[in-house]
Design a protein around this motif. Structure first.
Motif, PDB file in Angstrom:
ATOM      1  N   TYR A 245       0.592  -1.158   0.024  1.00  0.00           N
ATOM      2  CA  TYR A 245      -0.042  -0.018   0.032  1.00  0.00           C
ATOM      3  C   TYR A 245       0.805   1.290  -0.057  1.00  0.00           C
ATOM      4  CZ  TYR A 245      -3.205   3.596   1.588  1.00  0.00           C
ATOM      5  OH  TYR A 245      -3.863   4.900   1.730  1.00  0.00           O
ATOM      6  N   SER A 246       1.738   1.238   0.805  1.00  0.00           N
ATOM      7  CA  SER A 246       2.663   2.337   0.959  1.00  0.00           C
ATOM      8  C   SER A 246       3.401   2.956  -0.426  1.00  0.00           C
ATOM      9  CB  SER A 246       3.683   2.441   2.122  1.00  0.00           C
ATOM     10  OG  SER A 246       4.395   1.176   1.909  1.00  0.00           O
ATOM     11  N   ALA A 247       3.982   1.707  -0.934  1.00  0.00           N
ATOM     12  CA  ALA A 247       4.613   1.731  -2.139  1.00  0.00           C
ATOM     13  C   ALA A 247       3.999   2.396  -3.234  1.00  0.00           C
ATOM     14  CB  ALA A 247       5.219   0.558  -2.674  1.00  0.00           C
ATOM     15  N   ALA A 248       2.648   1.998  -3.318  1.00  0.00           N
ATOM     16  CA  ALA A 248       1.484   2.452  -4.195  1.00  0.00           C
ATOM     17  C   ALA A 248       1.602   3.809  -4.164  1.00  0.00           C
ATOM     18  CB  ALA A 248       0.192   1.686  -4.209  1.00  0.00           C
ATOM     19  N   LEU A 249       1.238   4.299  -3.043  1.00  0.00           N
ATOM     20  CA  LEU A 249       1.124   5.955  -2.783  1.00  0.00           C
ATOM     21  C   LEU A 249       2.323   6.547  -3.191  1.00  0.00           C
ATOM     22  CD1 LEU A 249      -0.575   5.719   0.775  1.00  0.00           C
ATOM     23  CD2 LEU A 249      -1.738   6.423  -1.343  1.00  0.00           C
ATOM     24  N   LEU A 250       3.482   6.240  -2.704  1.00  0.00           N
ATOM     25  CA  LEU A 250       4.714   6.578  -3.094  1.00  0.00           C
ATOM     26  C   LEU A 250       5.001   6.818  -4.765  1.00  0.00           C
ATOM     27  CD1 LEU A 250       6.793   5.468  -0.127  1.00  0.00           C
ATOM     28  CD2 LEU A 250       6.485   7.788  -0.552  1.00  0.00           C
ATOM     29  N   ALA A 251       4.529   5.772  -5.209  1.00  0.00           N
ATOM     30  CA  ALA A 251       4.674   5.541  -6.787  1.00  0.00           C
ATOM     31  C   ALA A 251       3.855   6.490  -7.375  1.00  0.00           C
ATOM     32  CB  ALA A 251       4.031   4.088  -7.214  1.00  0.00           C
ATOM     33  N   HIS A 252       2.828   7.064  -6.847  1.00  0.00           N
ATOM     34  CA  HIS A 252       1.840   8.170  -7.402  1.00  0.00           C
ATOM     35  C   HIS A 252       2.572   9.513  -7.391  1.00  0.00           C
ATOM     36  CE1 HIS A 252      -1.373   5.576  -7.794  1.00  0.00           C
ATOM     37  NE2 HIS A 252      -2.421   6.262  -8.473  1.00  0.00           N
ATOM     38  N   LEU A 253       3.417   9.714  -6.447  1.00  0.00           N
ATOM     39  CA  LEU A 253       4.237  10.867  -5.965  1.00  0.00           C
ATOM     40  C   LEU A 253       5.237  11.072  -6.288  1.00  0.00           C
ATOM     41  CD1 LEU A 253       3.026  10.821  -1.906  1.00  0.00           C
ATOM     42  CD2 LEU A 253       1.742  12.091  -4.059  1.00  0.00           C
ATOM     43  N   GLY A 254       6.153   9.959  -6.637  1.00  0.00           N
ATOM     44  CA  GLY A 254       7.748  10.144  -6.984  1.00  0.00           C
ATOM     45  C   GLY A 254       7.880   9.522  -8.637  1.00  0.00           C
ATOM     46  N   ASP A 255       9.207   9.470  -8.948  1.00  0.00           N
ATOM     47  CA  ASP A 255       9.382   9.079 -10.121  1.00  0.00           C
ATOM     48  C   ASP A 255       9.354   7.515 -10.294  1.00  0.00           C
ATOM     49  OD1 ASP A 255      10.215   9.108 -12.957  1.00  0.00           O
ATOM     50  OD2 ASP A 255      12.345   8.703 -12.085  1.00  0.00           O
ATOM     51  N   ALA A 256      10.135   6.902  -9.016  1.00  0.00           N
ATOM     52  CA  ALA A 256      10.329   5.463  -8.909  1.00  0.00           C
ATOM     53  C   ALA A 256      10.334   5.045  -7.620  1.00  0.00           C
ATOM     54  CB  ALA A 256      11.381   4.940  -9.807  1.00  0.00           C
ATOM     55  N   VAL A 257      10.006   3.877  -7.109  1.00  0.00           N
ATOM     56  CA  VAL A 257      10.132   3.283  -5.865  1.00  0.00           C
ATOM     57  C   VAL A 257      10.726   1.976  -5.773  1.00  0.00           C
ATOM     58  CG1 VAL A 257       8.668   2.931  -3.593  1.00  0.00           C
ATOM     59  CG2 VAL A 257       7.915   4.588  -5.167  1.00  0.00           C
ATOM     60  N   VAL A 258      11.595   1.874  -4.794  1.00  0.00           N
ATOM     61  CA  VAL A 258      12.236   0.637  -4.266  1.00  0.00           C
ATOM     62  C   VAL A 258      11.684   0.208  -3.194  1.00  0.00           C
ATOM     63  CG1 VAL A 258      14.328  -0.704  -4.034  1.00  0.00           C
ATOM     64  CG2 VAL A 258      14.448   1.214  -5.698  1.00  0.00           C
ATOM     65  N   ALA A 259      10.999  -0.791  -3.094  1.00  0.00           N
ATOM     66  CA  ALA A 259      10.299  -1.319  -1.938  1.00  0.00           C
ATOM     67  C   ALA A 259      10.754  -2.613  -1.449  1.00  0.00           C
ATOM     68  CB  ALA A 259       8.857  -1.652  -2.185  1.00  0.00           C
ATOM     69  N   VAL A 260      11.304  -2.482  -0.009  1.00  0.00           N
ATOM     70  CA  VAL A 260      12.062  -3.712   0.463  1.00  0.00           C
ATOM     71  C   VAL A 260      11.181  -4.150   1.587  1.00  0.00           C
ATOM     72  CG1 VAL A 260      14.023  -4.412   1.899  1.00  0.00           C
ATOM     73  CG2 VAL A 260      14.048  -2.313   0.369  1.00  0.00           C
ATOM     74  N   GLU A 261      10.832  -5.628   1.657  1.00  0.00           N
ATOM     75  CA  GLU A 261      10.229  -6.258   2.325  1.00  0.00           C
ATOM     76  C   GLU A 261      10.898  -7.605   2.831  1.00  0.00           C
ATOM     77  OE1 GLU A 261       8.533  -7.697   5.049  1.00  0.00           O
ATOM     78  OE2 GLU A 261       7.064  -5.923   4.182  1.00  0.00           O
ATOM     79  N   ASP A 262      11.112  -8.016   4.274  1.00  0.00           N
ATOM     80  CA  ASP A 262      12.022  -9.138   4.529  1.00  0.00           C
ATOM     81  C   ASP A 262      11.085 -10.310   4.792  1.00  0.00           C
ATOM     82  OD1 ASP A 262      10.469  -8.773   6.908  1.00  0.00           O
ATOM     83  OD2 ASP A 262      12.250  -8.277   8.167  1.00  0.00           O
ATOM     84  N   ASP A 263       9.745 -10.221   4.619  1.00  0.00           N
ATOM     85  CA  ASP A 263       9.082 -11.388   4.304  1.00  0.00           C
ATOM     86  C   ASP A 263       8.655 -11.691   2.654  1.00  0.00           C
ATOM     87  OD1 ASP A 263       6.449 -12.873   3.918  1.00  0.00           O
ATOM     88  OD2 ASP A 263       6.059 -12.630   6.163  1.00  0.00           O
ATOM     89  N   ALA A 264       9.110 -13.000   2.618  1.00  0.00           N
ATOM     90  CA  ALA A 264       9.244 -13.337   1.061  1.00  0.00           C
ATOM     91  C   ALA A 264       7.760 -13.471   0.448  1.00  0.00           C
ATOM     92  CB  ALA A 264       9.992 -14.687   1.022  1.00  0.00           C
ATOM     93  N   GLU A 265       6.873 -13.874   1.231  1.00  0.00           N
ATOM     94  CA  GLU A 265       5.508 -14.015   0.718  1.00  0.00           C
ATOM     95  C   GLU A 265       4.884 -12.890   0.470  1.00  0.00           C
ATOM     96  OE1 GLU A 265       1.327 -16.244   2.137  1.00  0.00           O
ATOM     97  OE2 GLU A 265       3.291 -17.155   2.736  1.00  0.00           O
ATOM     98  N   LEU A 266       4.993 -11.770   1.497  1.00  0.00           N
ATOM     99  CA  LEU A 266       4.607 -10.396   1.351  1.00  0.00           C
ATOM    100  C   LEU A 266       5.109  -9.793   0.163  1.00  0.00           C
ATOM    101  CD1 LEU A 266       4.349  -8.837   5.078  1.00  0.00           C
ATOM    102  CD2 LEU A 266       2.533  -9.883   3.546  1.00  0.00           C
TER     103      LEU A 266
END
Length: 217
Positions: free
Chosen positions: A91-112
């Protein structure tokens, strides 16, 4: 079946706008991104409550008020590269994608991480790359970043992560002391990050962001 569009509008009008979050691009993003799609199916009915939502993995989706105020304080620009740490189901990455040029999103849970990338792709959000990895390590090879956003609580922020922030960049984190927390915004000037308190908020401390106990003789 819930009318998610109406609920989303109510969320913005009652939880976000009253917090002095008035930047048009943030309001537009929070109205546009379907928050319920970034939760497990069984949890979609609580998508628009005014509190943190804990996912089955333990990761938290920050309450709308906190999310809106963080985005307002960071003031992401259309040409900026953003690092989103602890993105959960995206969700947060989707919002940031609307605002910025590109987003690198890191998650330590493989399934998530896998589910987040799938949902973002299904929503035609193609300027986010979701990476499985240690949150506190960031993603140095894709940086440096104009903005770093930490989606959870911290007791401290590792120097190696701060090194991934560009000079002139901003970072947001919720610093927790016991049950109390405050969101602080850090500005990097001439290689040094200076933090200022922005507002009160709480979130569970993320893995890798806890202080080691200090031994006193």
């Amino acid at each position: 079946m819930s009318d998610f569009v109406t609920l989303r509008t109510m969320m913005v009008d009652t939880q976000v706008r009253p917090q002095d979050v008035t930047k048009f691009n943030i309001i537009e993003a929070m109205l546009d991104v379907a928050r319920e799609l970034y939760l497990p199916d069984a949890m979609q009915d609580v998508a628009y409550v005014g509190e943190n939502i804990t996912l089955p993995s333990g990761r938290v989706v920050l309450e709308p008020r906190t999310t809106g105020k963080i985005l307002d304080a960071l003031d992401v620009q259309p040409d900026e590269l953003v690092l989103d740490l602890g993105c959960g189901l995206g969700y947060s990455a989707a919002l940031l994608a609307h605002l910025g040029d590109a987003v690198v999103a890191v998650e330590d849970d493989a399934e998530l991480a896998s589910e987040a990338q799938t949902t973002l792709s299904n929503q035609n959000i193609d300027n986010v790359a979701v990476i499985e990895g240690d949150l506190a390590q960031g993603a140095a090879k894709h940086g440096p970043y104009d903005v770093i956003c930490i989606q959870g609580g911290v007791e401290y922020v590792p120097d190696g992560l701060l090194a991934q922030l560009k000079d002139g960049g901003r970072i947001a984190a919720i610093f927790m002391t016991g049950a109390l927390g405050e969101c602080r915004i850090g500005h990097k000037i001439e290689g040094k990050v200076t933090w200022r308190m922005a507002f009160n908020a709480t979130a569970p401390v993320l893995s890798g962001f806890t202080k080691e106990p200090e031994f006193v003789l």
